[in-house]
Design a protein around this motif. Sequence first.
Motif, PDB file in Angstrom:
ATOM      1  N   PHE A  58       0.827  -1.205   0.000  1.00 52.22           N
ATOM      2  CA  PHE A  58       0.000   0.000   0.000  1.00 52.22           C
ATOM      3  C   PHE A  58       0.864   1.260   0.000  1.00 52.22           C
ATOM      4  O   PHE A  58       1.873   1.345   0.697  1.00 52.22           O
ATOM      5  CB  PHE A  58      -0.900   0.043   1.231  1.00 52.22           C
ATOM      6  N   SER A  59       0.414   2.246  -0.752  1.00 52.99           N
ATOM      7  CA  SER A  59       1.002   3.579  -0.657  1.00 52.99           C
ATOM      8  C   SER A  59       0.438   4.278   0.578  1.00 52.99           C
ATOM      9  O   SER A  59      -0.473   3.766   1.240  1.00 52.99           O
ATOM     10  CB  SER A  59       0.668   4.389  -1.915  1.00 52.99           C
ATOM     11  N   ALA A  60       0.955   5.452   0.882  1.00 50.10           N
ATOM     12  CA  ALA A  60       0.471   6.193   2.049  1.00 50.10           C
ATOM     13  C   ALA A  60      -1.015   6.503   1.918  1.00 50.10           C
ATOM     14  O   ALA A  60      -1.782   6.369   2.875  1.00 50.10           O
ATOM     15  CB  ALA A  60       1.275   7.484   2.220  1.00 50.10           C
ATOM     16  N   ASP A  61      -1.443   6.893   0.713  1.00 54.12           N
ATOM     17  CA  ASP A  61      -2.854   7.205   0.510  1.00 54.12           C
ATOM     18  C   ASP A  61      -3.722   5.962   0.668  1.00 54.12           C
ATOM     19  O   ASP A  61      -4.807   6.014   1.249  1.00 54.12           O
ATOM     20  CB  ASP A  61      -3.049   7.810  -0.883  1.00 54.12           C
ATOM     21  N   GLU A  62      -3.235   4.821   0.161  1.00 49.31           N
ATOM     22  CA  GLU A  62      -3.983   3.572   0.293  1.00 49.31           C
ATOM     23  C   GLU A  62      -4.056   3.119   1.746  1.00 49.31           C
ATOM     24  O   GLU A  62      -5.050   2.537   2.173  1.00 49.31           O
ATOM     25  CB  GLU A  62      -3.350   2.495  -0.576  1.00 49.31           C
ATOM     26  N   ILE A  63      -3.001   3.382   2.509  1.00 50.46           N
ATOM     27  CA  ILE A  63      -3.004   3.032   3.928  1.00 50.46           C
ATOM     28  C   ILE A  63      -4.121   3.790   4.640  1.00 50.46           C
ATOM     29  O   ILE A  63      -4.867   3.222   5.458  1.00 50.46           O
ATOM     30  CB  ILE A  63      -1.640   3.337   4.570  1.00 50.46           C
ATOM     31  N   LYS A  64      -4.273   5.080   4.347  1.00 50.39           N
ATOM     32  CA  LYS A  64      -5.331   5.875   4.980  1.00 50.39           C
ATOM     33  C   LYS A  64      -6.707   5.340   4.603  1.00 50.39           C
ATOM     34  O   LYS A  64      -7.591   5.202   5.458  1.00 50.39           O
ATOM     35  CB  LYS A  64      -5.202   7.345   4.556  1.00 50.39           C
ATOM     36  N   ARG A  65      -6.899   5.040   3.323  1.00 48.99           N
ATOM     37  CA  ARG A  65      -8.193   4.519   2.895  1.00 48.99           C
ATOM     38  C   ARG A  65      -8.488   3.160   3.525  1.00 48.99           C
ATOM     39  O   ARG A  65      -9.622   2.866   3.898  1.00 48.99           O
ATOM     40  CB  ARG A  65      -8.227   4.416   1.362  1.00 48.99           C
ATOM     41  N   PHE A  66      -7.460   2.334   3.631  1.00 49.13           N
ATOM     42  CA  PHE A  66      -7.648   1.023   4.266  1.00 49.13           C
ATOM     43  C   PHE A  66      -8.029   1.178   5.733  1.00 49.13           C
ATOM     44  O   PHE A  66      -9.018   0.611   6.202  1.00 49.13           O
ATOM     45  CB  PHE A  66      -6.352   0.208   4.140  1.00 49.13           C
ATOM     46  N   TRP A  67      -7.260   1.935   6.487  1.00 48.59           N
ATOM     47  CA  TRP A  67      -7.434   2.061   7.940  1.00 48.59           C
ATOM     48  C   TRP A  67      -8.814   2.621   8.276  1.00 48.59           C
ATOM     49  O   TRP A  67      -9.534   2.061   9.112  1.00 48.59           O
ATOM     50  CB  TRP A  67      -6.337   2.942   8.511  1.00 48.59           C
ATOM     51  N   THR A 103      12.679  -3.305  18.324  1.00 49.45           N
ATOM     52  CA  THR A 103      11.958  -2.170  18.910  1.00 49.45           C
ATOM     53  C   THR A 103      12.161  -0.912  18.079  1.00 49.45           C
ATOM     54  O   THR A 103      11.206  -0.179  17.774  1.00 49.45           O
ATOM     55  CB  THR A 103      12.427  -1.924  20.354  1.00 49.45           C
ATOM     56  N   ALA A 104      13.411  -0.655  17.699  1.00 53.73           N
ATOM     57  CA  ALA A 104      13.701   0.534  16.897  1.00 53.73           C
ATOM     58  C   ALA A 104      12.963   0.494  15.566  1.00 53.73           C
ATOM     59  O   ALA A 104      12.369   1.489  15.138  1.00 53.73           O
ATOM     60  CB  ALA A 104      15.205   0.642  16.669  1.00 53.73           C
ATOM     61  N   ALA A 105      12.977  -0.655  14.920  1.00 58.05           N
ATOM     62  CA  ALA A 105      12.333  -0.779  13.610  1.00 58.05           C
ATOM     63  C   ALA A 105      10.824  -0.579  13.718  1.00 58.05           C
ATOM     64  O   ALA A 105      10.212   0.167  12.930  1.00 58.05           O
ATOM     65  CB  ALA A 105      12.658  -2.138  13.012  1.00 58.05           C
ATOM     66  N   LEU A 106      10.186  -1.238  14.690  1.00 55.14           N
ATOM     67  CA  LEU A 106       8.734  -1.141  14.829  1.00 55.14           C
ATOM     68  C   LEU A 106       8.297   0.235  15.318  1.00 55.14           C
ATOM     69  O   LEU A 106       7.239   0.736  14.915  1.00 55.14           O
ATOM     70  CB  LEU A 106       8.227  -2.234  15.772  1.00 55.14           C
ATOM     71  N   ASP A 107       9.097   0.864  16.187  1.00 57.41           N
ATOM     72  CA  ASP A 107       8.750   2.211  16.640  1.00 57.41           C
ATOM     73  C   ASP A 107       8.842   3.220  15.495  1.00 57.41           C
ATOM     74  O   ASP A 107       8.016   4.133  15.377  1.00 57.41           O
ATOM     75  CB  ASP A 107       9.662   2.636  17.794  1.00 57.41           C
ATOM     76  N   LEU A 108       9.856   3.058  14.643  1.00 58.14           N
ATOM     77  CA  LEU A 108       9.964   3.933  13.475  1.00 58.14           C
ATOM     78  C   LEU A 108       8.732   3.798  12.577  1.00 58.14           C
ATOM     79  O   LEU A 108       8.160   4.793  12.134  1.00 58.14           O
ATOM     80  CB  LEU A 108      11.222   3.579  12.678  1.00 58.14           C
ATOM     81  N   TRP A 109       8.353   2.560  12.302  1.00 56.72           N
ATOM     82  CA  TRP A 109       7.206   2.311  11.454  1.00 56.72           C
ATOM     83  C   TRP A 109       5.915   2.807  12.118  1.00 56.72           C
ATOM     84  O   TRP A 109       5.040   3.367  11.460  1.00 56.72           O
ATOM     85  CB  TRP A 109       7.119   0.829  11.129  1.00 56.72           C
ATOM     86  N   SER A 110       5.792   2.627  13.440  1.00 54.08           N
ATOM     87  CA  SER A 110       4.613   3.088  14.153  1.00 54.08           C
ATOM     88  C   SER A 110       4.477   4.601  14.062  1.00 54.08           C
ATOM     89  O   SER A 110       3.379   5.132  13.848  1.00 54.08           O
ATOM     90  CB  SER A 110       4.683   2.643  15.622  1.00 54.08           C
ATOM     91  N   GLU A 111       5.594   5.318  14.215  1.00 50.42           N
ATOM     92  CA  GLU A 111       5.562   6.775  14.111  1.00 50.42           C
ATOM     93  C   GLU A 111       5.167   7.211  12.699  1.00 50.42           C
ATOM     94  O   GLU A 111       4.351   8.116  12.507  1.00 50.42           O
ATOM     95  CB  GLU A 111       6.926   7.354  14.472  1.00 50.42           C
ATOM     96  N   ARG A 112       5.755   6.564  11.713  1.00 50.80           N
ATOM     97  CA  ARG A 112       5.447   6.901  10.326  1.00 50.80           C
ATOM     98  C   ARG A 112       3.978   6.603  10.012  1.00 50.80           C
ATOM     99  O   ARG A 112       3.284   7.409   9.388  1.00 50.80           O
ATOM    100  CB  ARG A 112       6.367   6.103   9.395  1.00 50.80           C
ATOM    101  N   LEU A 113       3.483   5.462  10.470  1.00 51.29           N
ATOM    102  CA  LEU A 113       2.095   5.089  10.222  1.00 51.29           C
ATOM    103  C   LEU A 113       1.135   6.050  10.919  1.00 51.29           C
ATOM    104  O   LEU A 113       0.115   6.451  10.346  1.00 51.29           O
ATOM    105  CB  LEU A 113       1.859   3.651  10.694  1.00 51.29           C
ATOM    106  N   SER A 114       1.461   6.451  12.139  1.00 53.80           N
ATOM    107  CA  SER A 114       0.614   7.412  12.859  1.00 53.80           C
ATOM    108  C   SER A 114       0.546   8.735  12.116  1.00 53.80           C
ATOM    109  O   SER A 114      -0.511   9.379  12.033  1.00 53.80           O
ATOM    110  CB  SER A 114       1.156   7.631  14.278  1.00 53.80           C
ATOM    111  N   GLU A 119      -2.731  12.287   8.460  1.00 59.68           N
ATOM    112  CA  GLU A 119      -2.668  13.065   7.229  1.00 59.68           C
ATOM    113  C   GLU A 119      -1.610  14.158   7.310  1.00 59.68           C
ATOM    114  O   GLU A 119      -1.794  15.265   6.800  1.00 59.68           O
ATOM    115  CB  GLU A 119      -4.035  13.661   6.883  1.00 59.68           C
ATOM    116  N   LEU A 120      -0.490  13.825   7.946  1.00 67.10           N
ATOM    117  CA  LEU A 120       0.645  14.738   7.966  1.00 67.10           C
ATOM    118  C   LEU A 120       1.507  14.393   6.757  1.00 67.10           C
ATOM    119  O   LEU A 120       2.332  13.483   6.793  1.00 67.10           O
ATOM    120  CB  LEU A 120       1.442  14.591   9.263  1.00 67.10           C
ATOM    121  N   ASP A 121       1.315  15.091   5.678  1.00 64.89           N
ATOM    122  CA  ASP A 121       2.019  14.759   4.440  1.00 64.89           C
ATOM    123  C   ASP A 121       3.526  14.882   4.596  1.00 64.89           C
ATOM    124  O   ASP A 121       4.287  14.208   3.904  1.00 64.89           O
ATOM    125  CB  ASP A 121       1.546  15.673   3.305  1.00 64.89           C
TER     126      ASP A 121
END
Length: 421
Positions: free
Chosen positions: A210-219, A382-393, A398-400
Amino acid sequence: MPRVRLTDRFVAAAKSDGAQVDFFDEQVPGLFLRVSASRRAWGLVFSRPGERTRARTTFGSFPSMSLSAARGRAIELKSGLDEGRDASVAVREIKSGLLEGELTVKRLAELFLADRRQRGRRTVDEMERCLARDVTPVIGSVAISKVRRLDLSRCTDRVKGRGAGTHANRVAALLRSMLGWGVDQGLLEVDPSHRWKPPSEVGPPRERAFSADEIKRFWHGLETGKVSRWTAELLRFTLVMGCRQGEAAGMVRAELDMERKLWRLPASRSKNGRPHDLPLPELAIDVLKPVLSAHELPAVFPGPRGLPMANTAISRAVQRSQEAIGLEKWTAHDLRRTCATHMAELGVSAFDIGLVLNHASTTKSTVTTATYIKHDYLKEKTAALDLWSERLSAILAELDAAEIVPMSKARRRYGLRKAAA
């Protein structure tokens, strides 16, 4: 209904003038030779225990079954009925040419599944459903010693006829596994699936992420999609953690350590047979907390009966939600690929991504990683998942201009040292 003393010469010369004729044997009561324009078949008239009504069945044809063999099979069936044996079972066995106590495909499947269940294989329920739907109704009553490749192809061709080519390959793999196990256990002398080609060409591996836009539509689309509350939260959790849908579906409360923010996946539920500890980032905690507080069942994501969800139920829910969410055709496994792809974009190394995903190619690929390194890599995961969690949040908010943190900065942020080359 003429009654004659059947002989090999009589049977070989018997003809019909167009009408079907039954010649009853004088030597074995009930045995008859049915002669028609196209074939000569053996049959038996019998009465069920405790009933006066008589029934009849055919169980082979001449010359593939000789007169002496037909008499022997008729005597076996009649003696079984006299001892109170179930007539319908006896008829099915005689039609398949079984000897007394001979192993059938259905019985081999039962033994195979019992062994897999005893070994704690996590896919045994799916195997059982597959065998019950696609194998047993087709060749379940066939003696295992008489199974041919043509019989195996009958099973997979039936699946392909439904337009399920990929599932046909899975049925073929399951048959190979079961028959190979039968050889290993001494139940079979020869494996009929040896050099049997896959029934359907394997398509290219899926590359959907998924792209960032698709992630938002999915969630956000899960709210309006045709999925239950627990299925929606399970799919969100799968995206956050990059785990397999079956691992998330089978999660129980005992595996979660909310104080340490840790999910301990036992070896019995892990694909590579090794325990897998995954740290829970903040977004995963946000998904889990309302779920855990909403019920007191052992299963974190319960199904209709309170048990862990089945993979098939998740797949059906995903299919139902496609149109409502408004994304191009996707599967639950695409969420795992999306997590890995965005981690790589954030600068997480392929090795650390493999650790998060618990890939055997990372954890068991060499003697060094499989045997000598006993480090749990919790800090790296932990570092990898926290990075991804921050990016996903940030994507969901919708913080482009969401911050993409390089791995070097992440190591400083979480107090990690760069691994030695």
